[in-house]
Design a protein around this motif. Sequence first.
Motif, PDB file in Angstrom:
ATOM      1  N   ALA A 190      15.475 -29.333  33.812  1.00  0.00           N
ATOM      2  CA  ALA A 190      14.672 -28.172  34.211  1.00  0.00           C
ATOM      3  C   ALA A 190      13.314 -28.208  33.508  1.00  0.00           C
ATOM      4  O   ALA A 190      12.277 -27.934  34.126  1.00  0.00           O
ATOM      5  CB  ALA A 190      15.417 -26.872  33.901  1.00  0.00           C
ATOM      6  N   ALA A 191      13.304 -28.549  32.230  1.00  0.00           N
ATOM      7  CA  ALA A 191      12.038 -28.658  31.487  1.00  0.00           C
ATOM      8  C   ALA A 191      11.140 -29.705  32.129  1.00  0.00           C
ATOM      9  O   ALA A 191       9.943 -29.468  32.363  1.00  0.00           O
ATOM     10  CB  ALA A 191      12.309 -29.022  30.029  1.00  0.00           C
ATOM     11  N   LEU A 192      11.715 -30.858  32.434  1.00  0.00           N
ATOM     12  CA  LEU A 192      10.957 -31.925  33.087  1.00  0.00           C
ATOM     13  C   LEU A 192      10.371 -31.448  34.413  1.00  0.00           C
ATOM     14  O   LEU A 192       9.200 -31.705  34.724  1.00  0.00           O
ATOM     15  CB  LEU A 192      11.861 -33.141  33.303  1.00  0.00           C
ATOM     16  CG  LEU A 192      11.234 -34.343  33.983  1.00  0.00           C
ATOM     17  CD1 LEU A 192      10.126 -34.917  33.104  1.00  0.00           C
ATOM     18  CD2 LEU A 192      12.291 -35.397  34.262  1.00  0.00           C
ATOM     19  N   PHE A 193      11.165 -30.721  35.183  1.00  0.00           N
ATOM     20  CA  PHE A 193      10.693 -30.209  36.471  1.00  0.00           C
ATOM     21  C   PHE A 193       9.528 -29.233  36.301  1.00  0.00           C
ATOM     22  O   PHE A 193       8.597 -29.228  37.110  1.00  0.00           O
ATOM     23  CB  PHE A 193      11.825 -29.543  37.253  1.00  0.00           C
ATOM     24  CG  PHE A 193      12.679 -30.500  38.039  1.00  0.00           C
ATOM     25  CD1 PHE A 193      12.130 -31.571  38.709  1.00  0.00           C
ATOM     26  CD2 PHE A 193      14.046 -30.308  38.122  1.00  0.00           C
ATOM     27  CE1 PHE A 193      12.906 -32.447  39.444  1.00  0.00           C
ATOM     28  CE2 PHE A 193      14.849 -31.165  38.861  1.00  0.00           C
ATOM     29  CZ  PHE A 193      14.271 -32.243  39.519  1.00  0.00           C
ATOM     30  N   PHE A 194       9.548 -28.396  35.269  1.00  0.00           N
ATOM     31  CA  PHE A 194       8.426 -27.476  35.072  1.00  0.00           C
ATOM     32  C   PHE A 194       7.162 -28.239  34.668  1.00  0.00           C
ATOM     33  O   PHE A 194       6.062 -27.860  35.074  1.00  0.00           O
ATOM     34  CB  PHE A 194       8.781 -26.377  34.063  1.00  0.00           C
ATOM     35  CG  PHE A 194       9.569 -25.267  34.683  1.00  0.00           C
ATOM     36  CD1 PHE A 194       8.971 -24.336  35.526  1.00  0.00           C
ATOM     37  CD2 PHE A 194      10.933 -25.155  34.458  1.00  0.00           C
ATOM     38  CE1 PHE A 194       9.699 -23.325  36.121  1.00  0.00           C
ATOM     39  CE2 PHE A 194      11.674 -24.138  35.045  1.00  0.00           C
ATOM     40  CZ  PHE A 194      11.055 -23.223  35.878  1.00  0.00           C
ATOM     41  N   PHE A 195       7.294 -29.317  33.899  1.00  0.00           N
ATOM     42  CA  PHE A 195       6.131 -30.147  33.589  1.00  0.00           C
ATOM     43  C   PHE A 195       5.595 -30.811  34.861  1.00  0.00           C
ATOM     44  O   PHE A 195       4.384 -30.886  35.072  1.00  0.00           O
ATOM     45  CB  PHE A 195       6.473 -31.206  32.541  1.00  0.00           C
ATOM     46  CG  PHE A 195       6.751 -30.642  31.173  1.00  0.00           C
ATOM     47  CD1 PHE A 195       5.950 -29.663  30.611  1.00  0.00           C
ATOM     48  CD2 PHE A 195       7.834 -31.102  30.443  1.00  0.00           C
ATOM     49  CE1 PHE A 195       6.200 -29.142  29.351  1.00  0.00           C
ATOM     50  CE2 PHE A 195       8.097 -30.594  29.173  1.00  0.00           C
ATOM     51  CZ  PHE A 195       7.280 -29.621  28.632  1.00  0.00           C
ATOM     52  N   ALA A 200      12.311 -28.591  42.573  1.00  0.00           N
ATOM     53  CA  ALA A 200      12.146 -28.371  41.134  1.00  0.00           C
ATOM     54  C   ALA A 200      12.303 -26.892  40.783  1.00  0.00           C
ATOM     55  O   ALA A 200      12.984 -26.541  39.813  1.00  0.00           O
ATOM     56  CB  ALA A 200      10.767 -28.871  40.685  1.00  0.00           C
ATOM     57  N   ASN A 201      11.705 -26.026  41.578  1.00  0.00           N
ATOM     58  CA  ASN A 201      11.792 -24.596  41.294  1.00  0.00           C
ATOM     59  C   ASN A 201      13.171 -24.034  41.590  1.00  0.00           C
ATOM     60  O   ASN A 201      13.672 -23.197  40.828  1.00  0.00           O
ATOM     61  CB  ASN A 201      10.706 -23.838  42.056  1.00  0.00           C
ATOM     62  CG  ASN A 201       9.358 -24.054  41.426  1.00  0.00           C
ATOM     63  OD1 ASN A 201       9.102 -23.574  40.334  1.00  0.00           O
ATOM     64  ND2 ASN A 201       8.508 -24.815  42.084  1.00  0.00           N
ATOM     65  N   VAL A 225       9.339 -24.220  26.336  1.00  0.00           N
ATOM     66  CA  VAL A 225      10.448 -23.377  25.865  1.00  0.00           C
ATOM     67  C   VAL A 225      11.779 -24.075  26.138  1.00  0.00           C
ATOM     68  O   VAL A 225      12.669 -24.109  25.282  1.00  0.00           O
ATOM     69  CB  VAL A 225      10.404 -21.988  26.545  1.00  0.00           C
ATOM     70  CG1 VAL A 225      11.683 -21.213  26.328  1.00  0.00           C
ATOM     71  CG2 VAL A 225       9.207 -21.192  26.032  1.00  0.00           C
ATOM     72  N   LEU A 226      11.897 -24.655  27.323  1.00  0.00           N
ATOM     73  CA  LEU A 226      13.138 -25.333  27.667  1.00  0.00           C
ATOM     74  C   LEU A 226      13.346 -26.603  26.832  1.00  0.00           C
ATOM     75  O   LEU A 226      14.486 -26.957  26.511  1.00  0.00           O
ATOM     76  CB  LEU A 226      13.186 -25.638  29.161  1.00  0.00           C
ATOM     77  CG  LEU A 226      13.305 -24.400  30.048  1.00  0.00           C
ATOM     78  CD1 LEU A 226      13.176 -24.772  31.523  1.00  0.00           C
ATOM     79  CD2 LEU A 226      14.605 -23.664  29.791  1.00  0.00           C
ATOM     80  N   VAL A 227      12.267 -27.283  26.467  1.00  0.00           N
ATOM     81  CA  VAL A 227      12.381 -28.453  25.589  1.00  0.00           C
ATOM     82  C   VAL A 227      12.954 -28.032  24.243  1.00  0.00           C
ATOM     83  O   VAL A 227      13.812 -28.713  23.678  1.00  0.00           O
ATOM     84  CB  VAL A 227      11.015 -29.165  25.414  1.00  0.00           C
ATOM     85  CG1 VAL A 227      11.028 -30.100  24.212  1.00  0.00           C
ATOM     86  CG2 VAL A 227      10.657 -29.929  26.671  1.00  0.00           C
ATOM     87  N   ARG A 228      12.511 -26.904  23.726  1.00  0.00           N
ATOM     88  CA  ARG A 228      13.025 -26.394  22.449  1.00  0.00           C
ATOM     89  C   ARG A 228      14.535 -26.178  22.524  1.00  0.00           C
ATOM     90  O   ARG A 228      15.266 -26.555  21.624  1.00  0.00           O
ATOM     91  CB  ARG A 228      12.311 -25.091  22.091  1.00  0.00           C
ATOM     92  CG  ARG A 228      12.741 -24.517  20.752  1.00  0.00           C
ATOM     93  CD  ARG A 228      13.743 -23.413  21.031  1.00  0.00           C
ATOM     94  NE  ARG A 228      14.199 -22.775  19.807  1.00  0.00           N
ATOM     95  CZ  ARG A 228      15.470 -22.612  19.502  1.00  0.00           C
ATOM     96  NH1 ARG A 228      16.411 -23.087  20.262  1.00  0.00           N
ATOM     97  NH2 ARG A 228      15.825 -21.988  18.425  1.00  0.00           N
TER      98      ARG A 228
END
Length: 143
Positions: A59-64, A87-88, A15-18
């Motif tokens: 943030a997207a990278l951190f969730f991955f 990351a969180n 979602v964050l990548v989008r």
Amino acid sequence: MKIILSLLNLLAGLVLVRFTISKFAAWPISVAAFEDMAKPLGIDPTMFRIGTGFIIGFAALFFFVNAILILRKCLERNQCVRLFTIANLYGIGAMVGALFSEFFLRTEVKWMLVYIAAAIICIALINLFSHRQKITNLLKKVS
């Protein structure tokens, strides 16, 4: 539980990548939103949009990364706990910033964006809560 948590982190990352792509690709809806939000701050909307793109991209990278750490079980061996915690906390901070922008900078709140940011905050909090003992042990070592 680990599979569900990993899937939630992957979903948050996607979602964050989008939203990152929409900012870097200058989608018209994103450009218009940042022109609206930059006015009260008196800053350049393009730089605001691109800067926000980097924040959300990280943030997207951190969730991955979270998904990988959970699946590789390095958290169970008390490895990578510091990275997981940072990351969180970063993800929570980025989404709290998004909520502040939504409520205080926009002329009209886009509720779907509020719900998405709240869901991502919830995922990060679930991550932290599910590994609270390891995080507590890390904090005891540091202090």
